[in-house]
Motif scaffolding. Structure first.
Motif, PDB file in Angstrom:
ATOM      1  N   ILE A   1      52.590   8.366 -17.968  1.00  0.00           N
ATOM      2  CA  ILE A   1      51.867   7.847 -16.810  1.00  0.00           C
ATOM      3  C   ILE A   1      50.368   7.809 -17.093  1.00  0.00           C
ATOM      4  O   ILE A   1      49.696   6.838 -16.761  1.00  0.00           O
ATOM      5  CB  ILE A   1      52.149   8.694 -15.554  1.00  0.00           C
ATOM      6  CG1 ILE A   1      53.532   8.370 -15.011  1.00  0.00           C
ATOM      7  CG2 ILE A   1      51.109   8.457 -14.481  1.00  0.00           C
ATOM      8  CD1 ILE A   1      53.911   9.139 -13.771  1.00  0.00           C
ATOM      9  N   GLY A   2      49.848   8.856 -17.719  1.00  0.00           N
ATOM     10  CA  GLY A   2      48.413   8.934 -17.995  1.00  0.00           C
ATOM     11  C   GLY A   2      47.897   7.752 -18.795  1.00  0.00           C
ATOM     12  O   GLY A   2      46.784   7.271 -18.569  1.00  0.00           O
ATOM     13  N   THR A   3      48.702   7.247 -19.714  1.00  0.00           N
ATOM     14  CA  THR A   3      48.306   6.093 -20.521  1.00  0.00           C
ATOM     15  C   THR A   3      48.151   4.852 -19.653  1.00  0.00           C
ATOM     16  O   THR A   3      47.180   4.099 -19.778  1.00  0.00           O
ATOM     17  CB  THR A   3      49.352   5.833 -21.625  1.00  0.00           C
ATOM     18  OG1 THR A   3      49.505   7.020 -22.391  1.00  0.00           O
ATOM     19  CG2 THR A   3      48.941   4.679 -22.507  1.00  0.00           C
ATOM     20  N   VAL A   4      49.108   4.641 -18.750  1.00  0.00           N
ATOM     21  CA  VAL A   4      49.056   3.478 -17.864  1.00  0.00           C
ATOM     22  C   VAL A   4      47.903   3.622 -16.872  1.00  0.00           C
ATOM     23  O   VAL A   4      47.163   2.673 -16.614  1.00  0.00           O
ATOM     24  CB  VAL A   4      50.407   3.270 -17.140  1.00  0.00           C
ATOM     25  CG1 VAL A   4      50.329   2.139 -16.137  1.00  0.00           C
ATOM     26  CG2 VAL A   4      51.511   3.011 -18.163  1.00  0.00           C
ATOM     27  N   VAL A   5      47.721   4.830 -16.338  1.00  0.00           N
ATOM     28  CA  VAL A   5      46.614   5.078 -15.397  1.00  0.00           C
ATOM     29  C   VAL A   5      45.271   4.808 -16.082  1.00  0.00           C
ATOM     30  O   VAL A   5      44.406   4.142 -15.514  1.00  0.00           O
ATOM     31  CB  VAL A   5      46.676   6.508 -14.826  1.00  0.00           C
ATOM     32  CG1 VAL A   5      45.395   6.868 -14.087  1.00  0.00           C
ATOM     33  CG2 VAL A   5      47.881   6.665 -13.911  1.00  0.00           C
ATOM     34  N   GLU A   6      45.101   5.293 -17.297  1.00  0.00           N
ATOM     35  CA  GLU A   6      43.855   5.046 -18.030  1.00  0.00           C
ATOM     36  C   GLU A   6      43.623   3.551 -18.249  1.00  0.00           C
ATOM     37  O   GLU A   6      42.496   3.068 -18.124  1.00  0.00           O
ATOM     38  CB  GLU A   6      43.882   5.766 -19.382  1.00  0.00           C
ATOM     39  CG  GLU A   6      43.694   7.263 -19.277  1.00  0.00           C
ATOM     40  CD  GLU A   6      43.827   7.944 -20.634  1.00  0.00           C
ATOM     41  OE1 GLU A   6      43.670   7.274 -21.676  1.00  0.00           O
ATOM     42  OE2 GLU A   6      44.097   9.157 -20.631  1.00  0.00           O
ATOM     43  N   ALA A   7      44.685   2.816 -18.589  1.00  0.00           N
ATOM     44  CA  ALA A   7      44.552   1.367 -18.789  1.00  0.00           C
ATOM     45  C   ALA A   7      44.136   0.687 -17.489  1.00  0.00           C
ATOM     46  O   ALA A   7      43.263  -0.175 -17.482  1.00  0.00           O
ATOM     47  CB  ALA A   7      45.861   0.778 -19.308  1.00  0.00           C
ATOM     48  N   LEU A   8      44.732   1.094 -16.362  1.00  0.00           N
ATOM     49  CA  LEU A   8      44.381   0.510 -15.065  1.00  0.00           C
ATOM     50  C   LEU A   8      42.948   0.872 -14.669  1.00  0.00           C
ATOM     51  O   LEU A   8      42.196   0.025 -14.194  1.00  0.00           O
ATOM     52  CB  LEU A   8      45.367   0.963 -13.989  1.00  0.00           C
ATOM     53  CG  LEU A   8      46.782   0.398 -14.116  1.00  0.00           C
ATOM     54  CD1 LEU A   8      47.731   1.085 -13.142  1.00  0.00           C
ATOM     55  CD2 LEU A   8      46.781  -1.102 -13.920  1.00  0.00           C
TER      56      LEU A   8
ATOM     57  N   GLN B   1      40.391  -1.138 -16.247  1.00  0.00           N
ATOM     58  CA  GLN B   1      40.276  -2.497 -15.721  1.00  0.00           C
ATOM     59  C   GLN B   1      39.715  -2.520 -14.307  1.00  0.00           C
ATOM     60  O   GLN B   1      39.758  -3.541 -13.636  1.00  0.00           O
ATOM     61  CB  GLN B   1      41.641  -3.191 -15.748  1.00  0.00           C
ATOM     62  CG  GLN B   1      42.332  -3.163 -17.090  1.00  0.00           C
ATOM     63  CD  GLN B   1      41.451  -3.565 -18.244  1.00  0.00           C
ATOM     64  OE1 GLN B   1      40.678  -4.505 -18.141  1.00  0.00           O
ATOM     65  NE2 GLN B   1      41.531  -2.840 -19.347  1.00  0.00           N
ATOM     66  N   GLY B   2      39.212  -1.367 -13.827  1.00  0.00           N
ATOM     67  CA  GLY B   2      38.546  -1.328 -12.534  1.00  0.00           C
ATOM     68  C   GLY B   2      39.340  -0.745 -11.387  1.00  0.00           C
ATOM     69  O   GLY B   2      38.846  -0.664 -10.263  1.00  0.00           O
ATOM     70  N   HIS B   3      40.565  -0.316 -11.631  1.00  0.00           N
ATOM     71  CA  HIS B   3      41.357   0.295 -10.572  1.00  0.00           C
ATOM     72  C   HIS B   3      40.812   1.682 -10.215  1.00  0.00           C
ATOM     73  O   HIS B   3      40.303   2.401 -11.072  1.00  0.00           O
ATOM     74  CB  HIS B   3      42.811   0.485 -11.013  1.00  0.00           C
ATOM     75  CG  HIS B   3      43.623  -0.761 -10.996  1.00  0.00           C
ATOM     76  ND1 HIS B   3      43.431  -1.786 -11.885  1.00  0.00           N
ATOM     77  CD2 HIS B   3      44.641  -1.145 -10.195  1.00  0.00           C
ATOM     78  CE1 HIS B   3      44.303  -2.742 -11.638  1.00  0.00           C
ATOM     79  NE2 HIS B   3      45.050  -2.380 -10.611  1.00  0.00           N
ATOM     80  N   THR B   4      40.960   2.035  -8.961  1.00  0.00           N
ATOM     81  CA  THR B   4      40.708   3.398  -8.495  1.00  0.00           C
ATOM     82  C   THR B   4      42.075   4.049  -8.377  1.00  0.00           C
ATOM     83  O   THR B   4      42.978   3.489  -7.733  1.00  0.00           O
ATOM     84  CB  THR B   4      40.020   3.375  -7.115  1.00  0.00           C
ATOM     85  OG1 THR B   4      38.799   2.649  -7.243  1.00  0.00           O
ATOM     86  CG2 THR B   4      39.746   4.768  -6.621  1.00  0.00           C
ATOM     87  N   CYS B   5      42.257   5.205  -8.999  1.00  0.00           N
ATOM     88  CA  CYS B   5      43.567   5.848  -9.025  1.00  0.00           C
ATOM     89  C   CYS B   5      43.485   7.268  -8.477  1.00  0.00           C
ATOM     90  O   CYS B   5      42.464   7.938  -8.627  1.00  0.00           O
ATOM     91  CB  CYS B   5      44.114   5.893 -10.449  1.00  0.00           C
ATOM     92  SG  CYS B   5      44.391   4.257 -11.178  1.00  0.00           S
ATOM     93  N   ALA B   6      44.577   7.713  -7.856  1.00  0.00           N
ATOM     94  CA  ALA B   6      44.656   9.062  -7.302  1.00  0.00           C
ATOM     95  C   ALA B   6      46.012   9.663  -7.639  1.00  0.00           C
ATOM     96  O   ALA B   6      47.050   9.005  -7.505  1.00  0.00           O
ATOM     97  CB  ALA B   6      44.460   9.023  -5.790  1.00  0.00           C
ATOM     98  N   ASP B   7      45.995  10.917  -8.074  1.00  0.00           N
ATOM     99  CA  ASP B   7      47.216  11.657  -8.371  1.00  0.00           C
ATOM    100  C   ASP B   7      47.710  12.289  -7.074  1.00  0.00           C
ATOM    101  O   ASP B   7      47.032  13.124  -6.485  1.00  0.00           O
ATOM    102  CB  ASP B   7      46.923  12.735  -9.413  1.00  0.00           C
ATOM    103  CG  ASP B   7      48.177  13.457  -9.891  1.00  0.00           C
ATOM    104  OD1 ASP B   7      49.269  13.239  -9.313  1.00  0.00           O
ATOM    105  OD2 ASP B   7      48.060  14.251 -10.840  1.00  0.00           O
ATOM    106  N   LYS B   8      48.897  11.880  -6.635  1.00  0.00           N
ATOM    107  CA  LYS B   8      49.466  12.392  -5.378  1.00  0.00           C
ATOM    108  C   LYS B   8      50.731  13.203  -5.656  1.00  0.00           C
ATOM    109  O   LYS B   8      51.740  13.053  -4.991  1.00  0.00           O
ATOM    110  CB  LYS B   8      49.752  11.234  -4.424  1.00  0.00           C
ATOM    111  CG  LYS B   8      48.495  10.467  -4.049  1.00  0.00           C
ATOM    112  CD  LYS B   8      48.799   9.330  -3.113  1.00  0.00           C
ATOM    113  CE  LYS B   8      47.516   8.626  -2.717  1.00  0.00           C
ATOM    114  NZ  LYS B   8      47.767   7.498  -1.819  1.00  0.00           N
ATOM    115  N   ARG B   9      50.697  14.029  -6.653  1.00  0.00           N
ATOM    116  CA  ARG B   9      51.763  14.903  -7.111  1.00  0.00           C
ATOM    117  C   ARG B   9      52.957  14.158  -7.703  1.00  0.00           C
ATOM    118  O   ARG B   9      53.121  14.153  -8.892  1.00  0.00           O
ATOM    119  CB  ARG B   9      52.209  15.891  -6.032  1.00  0.00           C
ATOM    120  CG  ARG B   9      51.124  16.901  -5.696  1.00  0.00           C
ATOM    121  CD  ARG B   9      51.549  17.921  -4.674  1.00  0.00           C
ATOM    122  NE  ARG B   9      52.859  18.515  -4.880  1.00  0.00           N
ATOM    123  CZ  ARG B   9      53.081  19.648  -5.524  1.00  0.00           C
ATOM    124  NH1 ARG B   9      52.072  20.305  -6.044  1.00  0.00           N
ATOM    125  NH2 ARG B   9      54.293  20.132  -5.630  1.00  0.00           N
TER     126      ARG B   9
END
Length: 187
Positions: free
Chosen positions: A57-64, A67-75
């Motif tokens: 998941i971390g790899t995909v989150v980093e890629a997003l 590209q300008g996405h704001t991401c949050a870990d919700k468990r």
């Protein structure tokens, strides 16, 4: 010298800014895909039938995020969002919950495009395709099949199909042009 934007000039400016943002998003998508597909060789753990093999998941989150996405870990999920004007690109990456060793792997993806318009149609298809092909990133013929099905469904009424061990569902919200793709392991 002072230059003042007229009402029509402001509208044109918004269109130009939107188009520039869209072009940058499309170019960035190719880079994000390269990051996600190239990472597989570094992570050789196989998570069986529970997740996208070899892709954390971390790899995909980093890629997003790149590209300008704001991401949050919700468990149990990572939620990511990118706004371009009134259009929102959203993705929820669900962790594999039942297998402790593979908690950081993707078991399900929900990708949404909220308030799409005619200028974001191509970006929407690219966005959805990027997620849909993640499990098949090492199999070009299957990735092409998934991309073709998705393009057909986005212009049609939506449907469910199965590709190998993955189930894809494309749904539209009533009375909007918003679209959601759900991708999960088929058991």
């Amino acid at each position: 010298m002072t230059v003042e934007l007229t009402q029509s000039g402001r509208g044109s400016r918004h269109v130009v800014v939107g188009v520039i943002g869209l072009v940058l998003f499309l170019l960035a998508g190719a880079g994000g895909f390269a990051v996600a597909s190239g990472y597989r060789g570094q992570d050789t753990k196989y998570c069986g039938h529970e997740c996208v093999p070899g892709l954390k998941i971390g790899t995909v989150v980093e890629a997003l995020q790149g590209q300008g996405h704001t991401c949050a870990d919700k468990r149990q999920i990572w939620s990511c969002e990118l706004k371009i004007g009134k259009v929102r690109f959203e993705a929820d990456l669900f962790r594999v919950a039942n297998v402790t060793d593979f908690y950081e792997y993707i078991g399900k993806v929900e990708a949404r495009i909220v308030n799409p318009d005619s200028t974001t149609a191509a970006a929407g298809l690219d966005y959805m395709s990027w997620f849909a092909t993640l499990p098949h990133r090492d199999d070009p013929s299957t990735a092409k099949k998934v991309g073709g099905w998705l393009a057909e469904q986005i212009t049609g009424d939506g449907d469910v199909t199965y590709v190998l061990d993955w189930e894809y569902t494309l749904e539209r919200e009533q009375n909007t042009r918003s679209v959601e793709l759900t991708m999960k392991r088929r058991y």
